[in-house]
Enzyme design. Structure first.
Site, PDB file in Angstrom:
ATOM      1  N   GLY A  36       0.852  -1.182   0.000  1.00 38.04           N
ATOM      2  CA  GLY A  36       0.000   0.000   0.000  1.00 38.04           C
ATOM      3  C   GLY A  36       0.886   1.228   0.000  1.00 38.04           C
ATOM      4  O   GLY A  36       1.905   1.269  -0.691  1.00 38.04           O
TER       5      GLY A  36
ATOM      6  N   SER B 239       5.900  -5.296  -0.718  1.00 38.84           N
ATOM      7  CA  SER B 239       5.813  -3.909  -1.167  1.00 38.84           C
ATOM      8  C   SER B 239       6.117  -2.930  -0.019  1.00 38.84           C
ATOM      9  O   SER B 239       7.242  -2.863   0.442  1.00 38.84           O
ATOM     10  CB  SER B 239       4.444  -3.654  -1.804  1.00 38.84           C
ATOM     11  OG  SER B 239       4.396  -2.417  -2.453  1.00 38.84           O
ATOM     12  N   ALA B 240       5.136  -2.183   0.467  1.00 42.93           N
ATOM     13  CA  ALA B 240       5.376  -1.266   1.584  1.00 42.93           C
ATOM     14  C   ALA B 240       5.907  -2.014   2.803  1.00 42.93           C
ATOM     15  O   ALA B 240       6.769  -1.507   3.528  1.00 42.93           O
ATOM     16  CB  ALA B 240       4.095  -0.524   1.943  1.00 42.93           C
TER      17      ALA B 240
ATOM     18  N   HIS C 120       9.083  -3.493  -6.704  1.00 44.12           N
ATOM     19  CA  HIS C 120       8.486  -3.233  -8.024  1.00 44.12           C
ATOM     20  C   HIS C 120       9.497  -2.597  -8.977  1.00 44.12           C
ATOM     21  O   HIS C 120       9.134  -1.771  -9.816  1.00 44.12           O
ATOM     22  CB  HIS C 120       7.266  -2.311  -7.920  1.00 44.12           C
ATOM     23  CG  HIS C 120       6.299  -2.670  -6.844  1.00 44.12           C
ATOM     24  ND1 HIS C 120       5.529  -3.809  -6.875  1.00 44.12           N
ATOM     25  CD2 HIS C 120       5.956  -2.031  -5.691  1.00 44.12           C
ATOM     26  CE1 HIS C 120       4.769  -3.857  -5.799  1.00 44.12           C
ATOM     27  NE2 HIS C 120       5.013  -2.794  -5.062  1.00 44.12           N
TER      28      HIS C 120
ATOM     29  N   GLU D 228       9.400  -7.733  -9.926  1.00 45.23           N
ATOM     30  CA  GLU D 228       8.169  -8.413  -9.564  1.00 45.23           C
ATOM     31  C   GLU D 228       8.344  -9.942  -9.555  1.00 45.23           C
ATOM     32  O   GLU D 228       8.920 -10.512 -10.490  1.00 45.23           O
ATOM     33  CB  GLU D 228       7.055  -8.039 -10.540  1.00 45.23           C
ATOM     34  CG  GLU D 228       6.739  -6.547 -10.546  1.00 45.23           C
ATOM     35  CD  GLU D 228       6.204  -6.038  -9.224  1.00 45.23           C
ATOM     36  OE1 GLU D 228       6.959  -6.043  -8.229  1.00 45.23           O
ATOM     37  OE2 GLU D 228       5.035  -5.637  -9.178  1.00 45.23           O
TER      38      GLU D 228
END
Length: 235
Positions: free
Chosen positions: A90, A122-123, A159, A194
């Protein structure tokens, strides 16, 4: 001894949420029946409940129960008692701000270094590094500090994208932005593509997945490392 999975993403193209990682996570979380989920990053502004339901559905496929930290009156105690922890993706600024607000930075660092299995995507991967300065997210909120959990001796750029040879885009590439970062900072940066992740066991940090990672070190030419490469030399 810390046991950490630092994944670039929760979803790769053409697969469901965490689907590409579930076989690996079944082994990684083999000693945990339940997972404490931290939904603070709220991708797209999703509610904490909605985000937790998504994660519950994914982990049910490997017979794990999931509880959102937002359902506890005392989040610090929830972290201290957790069998395993997952922090999803997020907005990294929103996530970091909420972790500081709830006094969870030091607590998370302590329990993870003591051996509580941790998954970040991710985050949730950004915060494993020394700082969150290599996030791709918009700074829609200002956390008290950019300092993160410092579970690994470098920063993460999830990413990570390579320049497209035929693209007409005239803006900055990801590599350009990381080089700008190194005009003011000396932390190494690992560009995770990814479907790639870092498997951390104690002091060992190994690149996993099918794609190479791009490594940026201060005053050095960026270079590629292949899967199964140890990255604990970075500092």
């Amino acid at each position: 001894m810390q046991q950490i999975t630092i994944a670039s993403t929760s979803t790769v193209h053409g697969s469901g949420y965490l689907e590409y990682l579930l076989d690996y996570l079944s082994h990684f979380f083999k000693d945990a029946n339940s997972i404490l989920f931290i939904p603070y990053a709220r991708p797209g502004g999703i509610s904490h409940d909605g985000y937790t339901e998504l994660v519950q559905t994914a982990f049910a496929k490997i017979n794990k129960t999931v509880t959102g930290i937002h359902t506890y009156d005392n989040p610090v105690e929830a972290v201290n008692q957790a069998e395993a922890i997952f922090v999803g993706g997020g907005n990294t600024f929103v996530l970091t701000n909420q972790l500081y607000k709830n006094n969870l930075i030091a607590t998370l660092r302590t329990v993870i270094k003591a051996g509580t299995p941790y998954l970040g995507t991710s985050a949730g991967s950004n915060i494993c590094g020394l700082t969150i300065k290599n996030t791709n997210d918009m700074p829609i909120i200002y956390p008290p500090s950019f300092n993160a959990l410092a579970l690994v001796p470098f920063n993460i750029n999830p990413h990570y994208l390579d320049p497209l040879p035929d693209s007409k885009h005239m803006g900055e590439t990801r590599e350009t932005r990381i080089k700008e970062f190194h005009n003011f900072n000396t932390n190494p940066v690992v560009g995770l593509r990814e479907g790639s992740w870092l498997a951390v066991s104690g002091k060992s940090i190994v690149l996993k997945g099918e794609l190479p990672a791009r490594i940026f070190e201060y005053n050095k030419t960026p270079y590629e490392v292949v899967p199964e490469t140890e990255l604990n030399h970075l500092k």
